[in-house]
Scaffold this motif. Sequence first.
Motif, PDB file in Angstrom:
ATOM      1  N   SER A 158       0.824  -1.209   0.000  1.00 29.72           N
ATOM      2  CA  SER A 158       0.000   0.000   0.000  1.00 29.72           C
ATOM      3  C   SER A 158       0.855   1.255   0.000  1.00 29.72           C
ATOM      4  CB  SER A 158      -0.930   0.009   1.211  1.00 29.72           C
ATOM      5  OG  SER A 158      -1.808  -1.107   1.176  1.00 29.72           O
ATOM      6  N   TYR A 159       0.328   2.293  -0.649  1.00 31.69           N
ATOM      7  CA  TYR A 159       1.018   3.575  -0.796  1.00 31.69           C
ATOM      8  C   TYR A 159       0.075   4.720  -0.454  1.00 31.69           C
ATOM      9  CZ  TYR A 159       4.255   0.662  -3.504  1.00 31.69           C
ATOM     10  OH  TYR A 159       5.116  -0.320  -3.895  1.00 31.69           O
ATOM     11  N   ASP A 160       0.671   5.870  -0.162  1.00 36.53           N
ATOM     12  CA  ASP A 160      -0.120   7.051   0.195  1.00 36.53           C
ATOM     13  C   ASP A 160      -1.041   7.495  -0.926  1.00 36.53           C
ATOM     14  OD1 ASP A 160       1.037   7.223   2.676  1.00 36.53           O
ATOM     15  OD2 ASP A 160       2.428   8.834   2.162  1.00 36.53           O
ATOM     16  N   SER A 161      -0.606   7.348  -2.175  1.00 36.84           N
ATOM     17  CA  SER A 161      -1.357   7.894  -3.303  1.00 36.84           C
ATOM     18  C   SER A 161      -1.119   7.063  -4.553  1.00 36.84           C
ATOM     19  CB  SER A 161      -0.931   9.340  -3.573  1.00 36.84           C
ATOM     20  OG  SER A 161       0.396   9.371  -4.080  1.00 36.84           O
ATOM     21  N   TRP A 162      -1.940   7.306  -5.581  1.00 36.73           N
ATOM     22  CA  TRP A 162      -1.760   6.628  -6.858  1.00 36.73           C
ATOM     23  C   TRP A 162      -0.459   7.062  -7.526  1.00 36.73           C
ATOM     24  CZ3 TRP A 162      -4.236   2.520  -8.691  1.00 36.73           C
ATOM     25  CH2 TRP A 162      -5.439   2.158  -8.083  1.00 36.73           C
ATOM     26  N   ALA A 163      -0.054   8.314  -7.306  1.00 40.21           N
ATOM     27  CA  ALA A 163       1.220   8.766  -7.872  1.00 40.21           C
ATOM     28  C   ALA A 163       2.380   7.967  -7.288  1.00 40.21           C
ATOM     29  CB  ALA A 163       1.409  10.256  -7.612  1.00 40.21           C
ATOM     30  N   ASP A 164       2.335   7.699  -5.969  1.00 43.53           N
ATOM     31  CA  ASP A 164       3.387   6.896  -5.338  1.00 43.53           C
ATOM     32  C   ASP A 164       3.357   5.454  -5.852  1.00 43.53           C
ATOM     33  OD1 ASP A 164       4.366   8.972  -3.698  1.00 43.53           O
ATOM     34  OD2 ASP A 164       2.744   8.642  -2.270  1.00 43.53           O
ATOM     35  N   LEU A 165       2.167   4.902  -6.024  1.00 44.61           N
ATOM     36  CA  LEU A 165       2.052   3.543  -6.535  1.00 44.61           C
ATOM     37  C   LEU A 165       2.640   3.440  -7.936  1.00 44.61           C
ATOM     38  CD1 LEU A 165      -0.886   1.101  -6.174  1.00 44.61           C
ATOM     39  CD2 LEU A 165      -0.065   1.611  -8.454  1.00 44.61           C
ATOM     40  N   GLU A 166       2.348   4.417  -8.777  1.00 43.54           N
ATOM     41  CA  GLU A 166       2.886   4.397 -10.139  1.00 43.54           C
ATOM     42  C   GLU A 166       4.403   4.557 -10.141  1.00 43.54           C
ATOM     43  OE1 GLU A 166       1.431   3.549 -12.853  1.00 43.54           O
ATOM     44  OE2 GLU A 166      -0.435   3.227 -11.743  1.00 43.54           O
TER      45      GLU A 166
END
Length: 206
Positions: A158-166
């Motif tokens: 899990s990540y803080d945001s979709w930008a971090d996941l990408e």
Amino acid sequence: MYARTTTIDGDPRELATGTAYVREQSMPALRGMTGCVGLSMLASRNSGRSIVTTSWRDEEALGASRDGVRPHLERTAAALGGRPDVQEWEIAAMHRVPEAPHGACSRVTWLRTDPGAVQRAVDAVRLSLMPKLDDLPGFCSVSVMVRRADGLAVSAVSYDSWADLEEAAEGAREFREEFAPARGIDTVDTADFDLVLAHLGVPETL
């Protein structure tokens, strides 16, 4: 500790209503059962696919809850516009940094290996992969659940945001295409979700 996952391939139009049902009805009922430690929910706004996971103190509590949880899981699936696919797992590893913020998301990867090699695969993830995740921007948590007899595992990062996941996509690709195959682990599937409820309550096992 152990977990029960309920996967629902539901209707995207029912996601908001279904999520509210899980939060307001299912979660209080399930967490009130003996041995239940917590609940989390992942959801895809595009496909309507959701995964509701409950955590349990031990295998005995997991088994004793089967009959009691069934009607709740069926009503949850109906609220989300689908049918429940229920699986039970051992929680083999858990590591988290902060609490997941609003807007957090998760990349889930389903894996298969030889049943006799499951612990070796878990150890490889724990010792080689988990320490690297702490340095990734926005990293929140990683969990690994297994069904040893079947040679199956599922990891969720899990990540803080979709930008971090990408931003972490290249590392995820390396895990699927290089790290895992080198250890005899096949990737069965991978999918990205919004982390809409994060109350699993599982302690660190790193």
